[in-house]
Design an enzyme around this catalytic site. Sequence first.
Site, PDB file in Angstrom:
ATOM      1  N   LYS A 111       0.832  -1.201   0.000  1.00 39.91           N
ATOM      2  CA  LYS A 111       0.000   0.000   0.000  1.00 39.91           C
ATOM      3  C   LYS A 111       0.871   1.257   0.000  1.00 39.91           C
ATOM      4  CE  LYS A 111      -3.538  -0.193   2.724  1.00 39.91           C
ATOM      5  NZ  LYS A 111      -4.335  -0.147   3.981  1.00 39.91           N
ATOM      6  N   LYS A 130     -21.650  -1.165  11.520  1.00 39.85           N
ATOM      7  CA  LYS A 130     -20.791  -1.595  12.636  1.00 39.85           C
ATOM      8  C   LYS A 130     -20.741  -0.550  13.738  1.00 39.85           C
ATOM      9  CE  LYS A 130     -16.651   0.726  11.743  1.00 39.85           C
ATOM     10  NZ  LYS A 130     -15.761   1.447  12.694  1.00 39.85           N
ATOM     11  N   THR A 132     -12.886   5.678  14.776  1.00 37.61           N
ATOM     12  CA  THR A 132     -14.129   5.581  15.545  1.00 37.61           C
ATOM     13  C   THR A 132     -13.975   4.497  16.595  1.00 37.61           C
ATOM     14  OG1 THR A 132     -15.370   6.238  13.573  1.00 37.61           O
ATOM     15  CG2 THR A 132     -16.623   5.265  15.388  1.00 37.61           C
ATOM     16  N   ASN A 183     -23.614   9.062  13.535  1.00 34.76           N
ATOM     17  CA  ASN A 183     -23.953   7.930  12.682  1.00 34.76           C
ATOM     18  C   ASN A 183     -25.240   7.250  13.129  1.00 34.76           C
ATOM     19  OD1 ASN A 183     -21.870   8.303  10.924  1.00 34.76           O
ATOM     20  ND2 ASN A 183     -20.653   6.555  11.587  1.00 34.76           N
ATOM     21  N   LEU A 194     -16.165  11.890   7.329  1.00 34.15           N
ATOM     22  CA  LEU A 194     -16.068  11.795   5.878  1.00 34.15           C
ATOM     23  C   LEU A 194     -17.247  11.034   5.293  1.00 34.15           C
ATOM     24  CD1 LEU A 194     -12.314  10.982   5.176  1.00 34.15           C
ATOM     25  CD2 LEU A 194     -13.423  13.182   5.599  1.00 34.15           C
ATOM     26  N   ARG A 195     -17.740  11.527   4.165  1.00 39.96           N
ATOM     27  CA  ARG A 195     -18.722  10.802   3.367  1.00 39.96           C
ATOM     28  C   ARG A 195     -18.003  10.236   2.147  1.00 39.96           C
ATOM     29  NH1 ARG A 195     -22.336  15.509   1.653  1.00 39.96           N
ATOM     30  NH2 ARG A 195     -20.250  16.436   1.600  1.00 39.96           N
ATOM     31  N   LYS A 247     -22.969   2.591  -2.004  1.00 38.55           N
ATOM     32  CA  LYS A 247     -23.484   3.911  -2.356  1.00 38.55           C
ATOM     33  C   LYS A 247     -22.809   4.379  -3.635  1.00 38.55           C
ATOM     34  CE  LYS A 247     -21.993   7.608  -0.381  1.00 38.55           C
ATOM     35  NZ  LYS A 247     -21.667   8.687   0.583  1.00 38.55           N
ATOM     36  N   CYS A 296     -19.144   1.767   7.902  1.00 37.58           N
ATOM     37  CA  CYS A 296     -19.294   2.630   9.080  1.00 37.58           C
ATOM     38  C   CYS A 296     -20.625   2.461   9.806  1.00 37.58           C
ATOM     39  CB  CYS A 296     -19.106   4.097   8.672  1.00 37.58           C
ATOM     40  SG  CYS A 296     -17.412   4.505   8.216  1.00 37.58           S
TER      41      CYS A 296
END
Length: 355
Positions: free
Chosen positions: A36, A268, A123, A213, A155-156, A328, A265
């Site tokens: 990565k 969970k 989170t 959330n 963040l979205r 999404k 997100c």
Amino acid sequence: MPRLTVVGTGYLGATHAICMAVLGYEVLGVDVDATKVARLASGEVPFFEPGLPELLSKALESGRLRFTTSYAEAGEFGEVHFVCVGTPQRPGSYAADIQYVDAAVSELAQHLRSKSLVVGKSTVPIGTAARLTGMVRRLAPAGEEVELAWNPEFLREGFAVDDTLRPDRLVFGVASPWAEERLRAAFAPVLAQGTPVVVTDLATAELVKVAANSFLATKISYINAMAEVCEGTGADVHDLAAALAYDDRIGGRFLKPGLGFGGGCLPKDIRAFMHRAEELGVGQAVSFLREVDGINKRRRARTVDLVRELVGGDLVGVRVAALGAAFKPNSDDIRDAPALDVASTLHEEGAVVRV
């Protein structure tokens, strides 16, 4: 401008590191995954997010952004260290798995030899920051000179660049004026735009993300519950949602009936919130989230029921096309994707499914 490190270069970490470098900071991204790190260093974003590849190229060309697998290098380089590793749902439990947060913080702490600030963005369950504060000061050579703060992310997916560069608010969970000053320095260009900032304690900062959330999940499940009512009465849920949206107290955002929420997100996070609330003895206060989760799961089962009804009751051999797999639009994230859940269930009942 303090030098920043970003520990964890997944969706949150990579976005944060890239955007901070574009804003003018010297940034070092840290990850245990060498592949990565190599991809990011070569200018390749390992996930889909509109606008981020272009910003990565710009950040690398500026010389302000580098990536490494070395915590020792990170400890020597950084003055403010952002922890952005994942907290998935623990297998066989509703609880959040925070082993990756613990591992990242403990490894980083061993290389902190001067006064610095460790900032959690992941989170986590309430109380994690207080526990990590003790861990950091026990392990860090600098001891009490190292402080911990919490700065939850909002963040979205699909809008992460804008949410990082132009957030609707910043939350600083701090234990001292010095920690607040360091965070303000680490977000100076964002704050200069007039971005509202809420300065609070560590526990409240941890709670803000899961509370937000949970509210969004509740709103989504509410309109999907109304969809069930409309299906049984002949009413039109889209007209119902449009009428509700004109009420300023309700608003139209997230009031869209459909398959329900998925992704890495909301599902969970609300489950981890329920689990932690039970541990703290206040589970009854958020017991409604079980129904929010239940409504969300029922939407997937109801979609299968509707397909079965449309084809006369028997799905064996029926050809089905699922248009879209991610949870999404503008994302390649298929974690807990409702579309794939529906496709899998249809397949199990004998349908021939193409996604």
